[in-house]
Design a protein around this motif. Structure first.
Motif, PDB file in Angstrom:
ATOM      1  N   SER A   4      -6.198 -36.942 111.710  1.00 54.75           N
ATOM      2  CA  SER A   4      -7.649 -36.695 111.691  1.00 54.75           C
ATOM      3  C   SER A   4      -8.181 -36.757 113.124  1.00 54.75           C
ATOM      4  O   SER A   4      -8.042 -37.782 113.805  1.00 54.75           O
ATOM      5  CB  SER A   4      -8.338 -37.741 110.813  1.00 54.75           C
TER       6      SER A   4
ATOM      7  N   ARG B 195     -15.123 -33.509 111.528  1.00 49.22           N
ATOM      8  CA  ARG B 195     -13.740 -33.770 111.912  1.00 49.22           C
ATOM      9  C   ARG B 195     -12.871 -32.578 111.567  1.00 49.22           C
ATOM     10  O   ARG B 195     -13.288 -31.671 110.823  1.00 49.22           O
ATOM     11  CB  ARG B 195     -13.226 -35.005 111.164  1.00 49.22           C
TER      12      ARG B 195
ATOM     13  N   GLU C 226      -8.885 -32.144 110.051  1.00 46.42           N
ATOM     14  CA  GLU C 226      -7.702 -32.826 109.539  1.00 46.42           C
ATOM     15  C   GLU C 226      -6.530 -31.863 109.548  1.00 46.42           C
ATOM     16  O   GLU C 226      -6.613 -30.754 108.997  1.00 46.42           O
ATOM     17  CB  GLU C 226      -7.956 -33.356 108.125  1.00 46.42           C
TER      18      GLU C 226
END
Length: 323
Positions: free
Chosen positions: A190, A297, A299
């Motif tokens: 992440s 974010r 991932e």
């Protein structure tokens, strides 16, 4: 004189009659006495004979008791013989009473028994074949289970080794910007928006490119790992600008740019999938600036290929080894 003669005559006549009766009575008494004597003699003889018979019977019973006591086995055999004799006699009597019908019924019974026996033998044979087949299938399943267990153990070890390699390669980056963790048998890398992108941008910053190149170096060595790049945003609506209409576009374009960088760094394109998840898979509530920053974010999900496991499940585990 005449009168006296008349008186004497009845007396003389009476005397003659009485003497005759007496003689007859005496003769009868003698006869009866003789008969009684003879009867008593016969009775005594009968009692004597009876006593002899009783004595003989007692002797026979004593002999029988001795024989029984001296020969228990013979007595048991005799009793068994008597039982068998009784049974045979009963059977013989039954056959005599209804021999034809009994014979016909017995033949029918024997026929039914023979048919049932043949059926049972056939069923037993089929059951034995089924049992042998079940044993073979069980052995195959056990072998497959053992193989699958080993493959799963190998896969878990590979995932743990992959996590260790990735963590080591990205050790220099701040843990608040980059995290490596295991989840559902996969390695999740992440990366925060702060590490990769400027606000609203879809191009990876130089620092983010450095992290991706180190990750690509590990992935080049791990050729049996598939890579999924997921872009995520917070719930703040994206203002349309250039080719970006909303958070869907922003997340998808960011994932695509990261995929290009990994490919340029040597990871096979066929192993990479890029997808945009927009704001719909948050890891925190979008209620504070800090939580919104966490949700912005990317991932990168690393999944070992499960071809070997699928081959085992399909029963084709030997295909890989050319068996």
């Amino acid at each position: 004189m005449l009168s006296l003669a008349l008186l004497v005559a009845p007396v003389a006549l009476t005397s003659c009659v009485t003497a005759k009766r007496y003689d007859d009575l005496q003769a009868r008494q003698q006869t009866e006495a003789q008969a009684r004597t003879a009867a008593e003699a016969q009775t005594r003889q009968a009692k004597a004979d009876l006593q002899k018979a009783n004595d003989a019977l007692a002797e026979l019973r004593l002999d029988q008791k001795r024989l029984i006591n001296d020969s228990t086995q013979t007595g048991n055999a005799l009793r068994r013989t008597r039982v068998l004799y009784t049974q045979l006699t009963d059977s013989y009597d039954k056959l005599l009473k209804n021999s034809d019908r009994a014979l016909a019924d017995r033949n029918n019974d024997y026929g039914k028994l023979a048919k049932d026996l043949a059926t049972r033998e056939a069923e037993l044979g089929a059951l034995d074949v089924s049992l042998q087949k079940s044993k073979a299938e069980l052995a195959t399943r056990e072998a497959k289970l053992t193989e699958l267990t080993q493959a799963l153990a190998d896969k878990d070890k590979a995932v743990n080794d992959l996590k260790a390699r990735v963590s080591k390669a990205l050790l220099s980056f701040n843990s608040s910007d980059l995290q490596v963790k295991l989840k559902d048998g996969k390695v999740y890398v992440s990366l925060s928006e702060q590490l990769l992108f400027k606000s609203g941008s879809t191009k990876v910053d130089p620092k983010g490119q450095e992290a991706l190149k180190k990750l690509a170096t590990v992935l080049q060595e791990q050729k049996d790992v598939n890579v999924v790049v997921e872009g995520h945003t917070d719930n703040v609506p994206m203002r349309p600008t250039g080719g970006i209409q909303d958070n869907w576009d922003l997340s998808a374009l960011r994932a695509t740019d990261i995929a290009r960088l990994l490919t340029s760094a040597g990871v096979e394109p066929s192993r990479i999938t890029a997808s945009g998840r927009s704001q719909y898979v948050p890891v925190a509530a979008n209620d504070t600036p800090q939580n919104k920053a966490i949700n912005r974010r990317t991932e990168i999900i690393l999944t070992p290929k499960l071809d070997e496991l699928f081959q085992i499940l399909d029963g084709n585990s030997g295909a890989k080894n050319g068996k």
